[in-house]
Design a protein around this motif. Structure first.
Motif, PDB file in Angstrom:
ATOM      1  N   SER A 272      42.475  49.147  40.944  1.00  0.00           N
ATOM      2  CA  SER A 272      43.173  48.843  39.695  1.00  0.00           C
ATOM      3  C   SER A 272      42.634  47.546  39.099  1.00  0.00           C
ATOM      4  CB  SER A 272      44.672  48.696  39.953  1.00  0.00           C
ATOM      5  OG  SER A 272      44.916  47.582  40.809  1.00  0.00           O
ATOM      6  N   GLN A 273      42.993  47.296  37.844  1.00  0.00           N
ATOM      7  CA  GLN A 273      42.582  46.044  37.206  1.00  0.00           C
ATOM      8  C   GLN A 273      43.195  44.854  37.934  1.00  0.00           C
ATOM      9  OE1 GLN A 273      40.279  45.727  34.692  1.00  0.00           O
ATOM     10  NE2 GLN A 273      40.429  43.570  35.213  1.00  0.00           N
ATOM     11  N   ALA A 274      44.417  45.023  38.404  1.00  0.00           N
ATOM     12  CA  ALA A 274      45.078  43.939  39.153  1.00  0.00           C
ATOM     13  C   ALA A 274      44.311  43.634  40.438  1.00  0.00           C
ATOM     14  CB  ALA A 274      46.516  44.339  39.476  1.00  0.00           C
ATOM     15  N   ALA A 275      43.807  44.679  41.098  1.00  0.00           N
ATOM     16  CA  ALA A 275      43.025  44.474  42.327  1.00  0.00           C
ATOM     17  C   ALA A 275      41.724  43.751  42.020  1.00  0.00           C
ATOM     18  CB  ALA A 275      42.744  45.816  42.989  1.00  0.00           C
ATOM     19  N   ARG A 276      41.084  44.113  40.908  1.00  0.00           N
ATOM     20  CA  ARG A 276      39.840  43.424  40.529  1.00  0.00           C
ATOM     21  C   ARG A 276      40.109  41.967  40.178  1.00  0.00           C
ATOM     22  NH1 ARG A 276      38.825  48.696  38.419  1.00  0.00           N
ATOM     23  NH2 ARG A 276      39.911  48.221  36.475  1.00  0.00           N
ATOM     24  N   ASP A 277      41.171  41.731  39.419  1.00  0.00           N
ATOM     25  CA  ASP A 277      41.507  40.350  39.044  1.00  0.00           C
ATOM     26  C   ASP A 277      41.897  39.517  40.253  1.00  0.00           C
ATOM     27  OD1 ASP A 277      41.032  40.983  36.401  1.00  0.00           O
ATOM     28  OD2 ASP A 277      43.137  41.355  35.922  1.00  0.00           O
ATOM     29  N   GLY A 278      42.412  40.184  41.284  1.00  0.00           N
ATOM     30  CA  GLY A 278      42.874  39.455  42.467  1.00  0.00           C
ATOM     31  C   GLY A 278      41.783  39.108  43.462  1.00  0.00           C
ATOM     32  N   VAL A 279      40.576  39.585  43.226  1.00  0.00           N
ATOM     33  CA  VAL A 279      39.466  39.286  44.142  1.00  0.00           C
ATOM     34  C   VAL A 279      39.079  37.815  44.013  1.00  0.00           C
ATOM     35  CG1 VAL A 279      37.032  39.707  44.650  1.00  0.00           C
ATOM     36  CG2 VAL A 279      38.565  41.622  44.165  1.00  0.00           C
ATOM     37  N   VAL A 280      39.020  37.130  45.135  1.00  0.00           N
ATOM     38  CA  VAL A 280      38.595  35.733  45.172  1.00  0.00           C
ATOM     39  C   VAL A 280      37.203  35.673  45.804  1.00  0.00           C
ATOM     40  CG1 VAL A 280      39.070  33.426  46.064  1.00  0.00           C
ATOM     41  CG2 VAL A 280      40.971  34.908  45.363  1.00  0.00           C
ATOM     42  N   LEU A 281      36.239  35.209  45.043  1.00  0.00           N
ATOM     43  CA  LEU A 281      34.875  35.076  45.549  1.00  0.00           C
ATOM     44  C   LEU A 281      34.772  33.754  46.310  1.00  0.00           C
ATOM     45  CD1 LEU A 281      32.974  36.303  42.360  1.00  0.00           C
ATOM     46  CD2 LEU A 281      33.611  37.632  44.383  1.00  0.00           C
ATOM     47  N   SER A 282      34.762  33.846  47.623  1.00  0.00           N
ATOM     48  CA  SER A 282      34.813  32.641  48.461  1.00  0.00           C
ATOM     49  C   SER A 282      33.526  31.821  48.405  1.00  0.00           C
ATOM     50  CB  SER A 282      35.096  33.032  49.917  1.00  0.00           C
ATOM     51  OG  SER A 282      34.127  33.949  50.390  1.00  0.00           O
ATOM     52  N   GLU A 283      32.425  32.468  48.055  1.00  0.00           N
ATOM     53  CA  GLU A 283      31.135  31.770  47.986  1.00  0.00           C
ATOM     54  C   GLU A 283      30.457  32.083  46.653  1.00  0.00           C
ATOM     55  OE1 GLU A 283      28.783  32.957  51.272  1.00  0.00           O
ATOM     56  OE2 GLU A 283      30.186  32.214  52.793  1.00  0.00           O
ATOM     57  N   PRO A 284      29.599  31.190  46.198  1.00  0.00           N
ATOM     58  CA  PRO A 284      28.835  31.472  44.968  1.00  0.00           C
ATOM     59  C   PRO A 284      27.962  32.709  45.165  1.00  0.00           C
ATOM     60  CG  PRO A 284      28.671  29.143  45.566  1.00  0.00           C
ATOM     61  CD  PRO A 284      29.299  29.838  46.727  1.00  0.00           C
ATOM     62  N   ILE A 285      27.764  33.457  44.100  1.00  0.00           N
ATOM     63  CA  ILE A 285      26.898  34.636  44.169  1.00  0.00           C
ATOM     64  C   ILE A 285      25.461  34.171  44.343  1.00  0.00           C
ATOM     65  CG2 ILE A 285      26.118  36.705  42.953  1.00  0.00           C
ATOM     66  CD1 ILE A 285      28.757  36.570  41.362  1.00  0.00           C
ATOM     67  N   ARG A 286      24.810  34.660  45.371  1.00  0.00           N
ATOM     68  CA  ARG A 286      23.460  34.163  45.660  1.00  0.00           C
ATOM     69  C   ARG A 286      22.471  34.620  44.592  1.00  0.00           C
ATOM     70  NH1 ARG A 286      20.578  38.423  47.973  1.00  0.00           N
ATOM     71  NH2 ARG A 286      21.852  40.117  48.795  1.00  0.00           N
ATOM     72  N   ALA A 287      21.446  33.809  44.419  1.00  0.00           N
ATOM     73  CA  ALA A 287      20.419  34.123  43.427  1.00  0.00           C
ATOM     74  C   ALA A 287      19.554  35.287  43.910  1.00  0.00           C
ATOM     75  CB  ALA A 287      19.549  32.898  43.186  1.00  0.00           C
ATOM     76  N   TRP A 288      19.017  36.042  42.983  1.00  0.00           N
ATOM     77  CA  TRP A 288      18.156  37.192  43.244  1.00  0.00           C
ATOM     78  C   TRP A 288      18.886  38.261  44.067  1.00  0.00           C
ATOM     79  CZ3 TRP A 288      13.250  37.783  41.179  1.00  0.00           C
ATOM     80  CH2 TRP A 288      12.751  36.653  40.504  1.00  0.00           C
ATOM     81  N   SER A 289      20.183  38.346  43.887  1.00  0.00           N
ATOM     82  CA  SER A 289      20.976  39.364  44.566  1.00  0.00           C
ATOM     83  C   SER A 289      21.052  40.609  43.691  1.00  0.00           C
ATOM     84  CB  SER A 289      22.395  38.837  44.815  1.00  0.00           C
ATOM     85  OG  SER A 289      23.083  38.689  43.574  1.00  0.00           O
ATOM     86  N   PRO A 290      21.580  41.715  44.223  1.00  0.00           N
ATOM     87  CA  PRO A 290      21.791  42.897  43.372  1.00  0.00           C
ATOM     88  C   PRO A 290      22.681  42.585  42.167  1.00  0.00           C
ATOM     89  CG  PRO A 290      21.934  43.527  45.675  1.00  0.00           C
ATOM     90  CD  PRO A 290      21.836  42.025  45.648  1.00  0.00           C
ATOM     91  N   ILE A 291      23.540  41.582  42.278  1.00  0.00           N
ATOM     92  CA  ILE A 291      24.382  41.191  41.142  1.00  0.00           C
ATOM     93  C   ILE A 291      23.510  40.698  39.992  1.00  0.00           C
ATOM     94  CG2 ILE A 291      26.184  39.627  40.324  1.00  0.00           C
ATOM     95  CD1 ILE A 291      27.278  41.739  42.142  1.00  0.00           C
ATOM     96  N   ASP A 292      22.441  39.974  40.298  1.00  0.00           N
ATOM     97  CA  ASP A 292      21.516  39.520  39.257  1.00  0.00           C
ATOM     98  C   ASP A 292      20.871  40.709  38.555  1.00  0.00           C
ATOM     99  OD1 ASP A 292      21.878  36.808  39.343  1.00  0.00           O
ATOM    100  OD2 ASP A 292      20.326  36.439  40.818  1.00  0.00           O
TER     101      ASP A 292
END
Length: 367
Positions: A272-292
């Motif tokens: 749900s949108q609430a579940a997505r909003d509730g996600v806490v990213l404990s660490e910075p997203i690493r560079a050159w990751s699939p997210i990039d």
């Protein structure tokens, strides 16, 4: 003097004889140990351990096979990014449809397993995961606007080249980090939902040992495994491919951030949108990751690239680590399934590989 040396030599030989006999005996035993069929050296790679019911079962060897190669069909009006995202949506739909309570026989469990595991028979599921994340990244209007401004400054061709050669570049633009976090939260929330399904079926592997149908031994492992390996991944749903292809382009009419979010949420209902909003990213997203890659694809989508630059789009979607992760899940599922004799064991295989491992693959895109 010579007699003295002869005597000493003879004594030495007699003293060493028992030791030589012991060494020969040890060598014979060691040779027999190596040839014994009941003794196996510990494998270098981690093996799947099925839940024990107090009975042993001998596994069958599975030869690694390449992913099933099928023609990739892009529905009219859709583009390669939206169509790949629709492939992930199809996997998510089958995962969401799983229900432990409705499985009351071995054939029903086999059918449920095949319905989810078929998605692993193509590496395009890995591309679909990246495409799905890109769709979420494209919901950031500030980022989309910034990409189009840069397009006006340096030109479309130069910008697309930069996106291809510098995977981490797009995230440095205004709104890029926010776009990355939106994608990361969506994937993390979905991964948690998939993991919950995995935990449920893993527990069922123990609970079902009390049921007669789940304990009935079968000798059809080879037949089931051959069928599993030949399963064809489903084609992307046209409506879903069209909905996801329209982001962030305005080919189907002006769309606000809210409309884009609704379109993606309607396509994938794992979290749900609430579940997505509730996600806490404990660490910075690493560079050159699939997210990039997802953010770069969102930028490419803002330029209309998925429509006329299919090769560039697919190159950005293909993250080697994620492809390898999905392929590993497929092979592990085949080996696990081949080793099963009782239905409750197959529940463990379903939990561990097409569910649990894919959830891990998705979670690793952030780290």
């Amino acid at each position: 003097m010579k007699q003295k040396w002869l005597i000493l030599t003879l004594v030495s030989i007699l003293a060493c004889a028992p030791m030589t006999a012991n060494l020969d005996a040890w060598a014979t035993d060691r040779k027999g140990f190596q040839k014994s069929p009941s003794t196996k050296l510990a494998p270098k790679k981690r093996k799947t351990t099925l839940p024990s019911s107090g009975k042993s079962s001998k596994g069958q060897k599975v030869k690694p096979n390449l992913p099933v190669q099928t023609g990739f069909f892009i529905p009219p009006g859709a583009n390669t990014l939206g169509t790949h995202a629709a492939l992930y949506a199809a996997y998510a739909s089958d995962v969401g449809a799983l229900s432990i309570n409705t499985i009351q026989s071995g054939p029903a469990l086999t059918l449920a397993t095949e319905r989810v595991a078929r998605h692993l028979n193509s590496d395009r599921l890995a591309l679909g995961i990246v495409a799905y994340g890109a769709a979420w990244a494209a919901t950031n209007d500030q980022f989309v606007t910034e990409v189009r401004k840069l397009d006006a400054q340096i030109g479309r061709e130069a910008l697309i080249t930069k996106l291809r050669t510098e995977i981490a570049f797009a995230r440095t633009l205004r709104g890029g980090e926010q776009a990355a976090q939106t994608a990361a939260r969506a994937l993390t929330a979905d991964a948690k939902s998939i993991q919950n399904q995995s935990s449920g079926f893993k527990q069922a592997a123990y609970d079902w040992q009390k049921l007669r149908w789940a304990m009935a031994s079968t000798m059809d492992a080879k037949v089931r495994n051959n069928a599993l390996r030949k399963l064809t991944p489903p084609a992307p749903v046209t409506e879903t491919a069209l909905a996801l292809s329209a982001l962030p382009e305005a080919t189907l009419g002006p769309q606000t951030t809210q409309a884009r979010t609704i379109a993606i949420s309607d396509s994938v209902r794992l979290a749900s949108q609430a579940a997505r909003d509730g996600v806490v990213l404990s660490e910075p997203i690493r560079a050159w990751s699939p997210i990039d890659r997802m953010v770069s694809l969102a930028a490419l989508s803002a330029l209309g690239g998925p429509i006329d630059r299919k090769e560039d789009t697919e190159a950005l979607m293909r993250d080697p680590r994620l492809v390898s992760c999905v392929n590993s899940s497929r092979l592990n599922m085949q080996m696990c399934n081949a080793a099963t004799k009782q239905p409750y064991e197959r529940s463990y295989c379903l939990a561990e590989h097409p569910l649990g491992e894919i959830a891990i693959c998705m979670a690793k895109t952030v780290r």
